[in-house]
Design an enzyme around this catalytic site. Structure first.
Site, short mmCIF file in Angstrom:
data_model
loop_
_atom_site.label_atom_id
_atom_site.label_comp_id
_atom_site.label_asym_id
_atom_site.label_seq_id
_atom_site.Cartn_x
_atom_site.Cartn_y
_atom_site.Cartn_z
N SER A 145 0.86 -1.18 0.00
CA SER A 145 0.00 0.00 0.00
C SER A 145 0.90 1.23 0.00
CB SER A 145 -0.88 0.01 1.26
OG SER A 145 -1.49 1.26 1.47
N TYR A 158 -2.50 -0.86 10.25
CA TYR A 158 -2.49 -1.08 8.81
C TYR A 158 -1.11 -0.79 8.22
CZ TYR A 158 -4.14 -0.96 3.96
OH TYR A 158 -4.31 -1.21 2.62
#
Length: 273
Positions: A145, A158
């Site tokens: 990401s 995350y």
């Protein structure tokens, strides 16, 4: 220049294939006549992906899978081998998100996210690596990401998982350098998927805080998944080791190189917090 990877008549495993980037990857592969083993916990969504692929006349198998279930993951390669004969590509795309600062996120929620985003990816890689090594030309594709490049406030769990994906992928690339298996790590920016809408909400976080985060996400997650999927598959054909998806990812990558400590204060001003 490296020889272009030919995807026709290859077989790819795609996790998180029921929607978003995973579905887009599967469709881009199907357009190139690549056979597919789809894996997702969402059987209905996965069946819809298979239906979208049907006009391309490639071989498709669907496998209901929770990537955090190590036993189920260990059993998957044999099921895929029986359906397809072998595997040439593995796209580790399945992932989840969570709202909240670190002190709002319980140990159980933190571990739940890591079990899917990182440990699931590691288990899938370990399970399928023998089949990939048996191929004369194979590729492991791990989806990190933009939060594997930067770590914003409110994304401790995350970002930690996506930085872990990045480190694991880079080390594995070096370990597999003299084998038939190449490694690609992907850093999507603001892709318009449902990951924010489906993100888990910690008990310590108010609904108002979640709504504020959702509103910000809707402003930032704008790139169509189809564009992301096509970019990823094209990059695999080109044997790229590192792929930035979206203008925002490219800008953030540059920013963190120029301001490795102070990037967050710059990003915060730009996002209009």
């Amino acid at each position: 220049m490296a020889r272009r990877m030919q995807l026709a008549n290859r077989t790819a495993v795609v996790t998180g294939a029921a929607s978003g980037i995973g579905r887009a990857i599967a469709l881009s592969l199907a357009r190139r006549c690549c056979h597919l083993a789809l894996a997702d916990i969402d059987e209905a969504g996965m069946a819809h992906t298979a239906a979208l692929i049907a006009p391309h006349h490639v071989r498709v198998s669907c496998h209901c899978l929770d990537v955090s279930d190590a036993i189920a993951v260990a059993a998957l390669p044999e099921a895929v081998r029986c359906a397809h004969g072998g595997v040439d590509l593995l796209f580790n795309n399945a992932g989840v998100a969570m709202w909240g600062n670190f002190d709002q996120v319980s140990d159980a929620d933190f571990e739940w996210l890591f079990a899917i985003n990182f440990h699931g990816l590691v288990h899938m890689t370990r399970a399928f690596l023998p089949l990939l090594k048996a191929s004369d030309d194979a590729r492991l594709v791990n989806i990190s990401s933009v939060f594997g490049l930067v770590a914003p406030s409110g994304q401790a769990a995350y970002a930690a998982s996506k930085f872990a994906v990045r480190g694991f992928s880079e080390a594995l690339r070096h370990e597999l350098e003299h084998t038939s298996v190449g490694v690609t790590v992907v850093f999507p920016g603001g892709v318009a998927t449902a990951i924010s809408e489906r993100a888990r909400q910690p008990a310590a976080m108010s609904r108002a805080e979640v709504e504020q985060g959702l509103a910000r996400s809707r402003r930032l997650l704008t790139l169509p998944p189809e564009v992301a999927g096509e970019t990823i598959v094209r990059s695999v054909e080109q044997r790229k080791a590192r792929v930035l998806i979206g203008r925002d990812a490219r800008l953030i990558d540059l920013l963190v190189r120029l301001a490795p400590v102070s990037y967050w204060s710059i990003m915060r001003r730009v996002m209009g917090r």
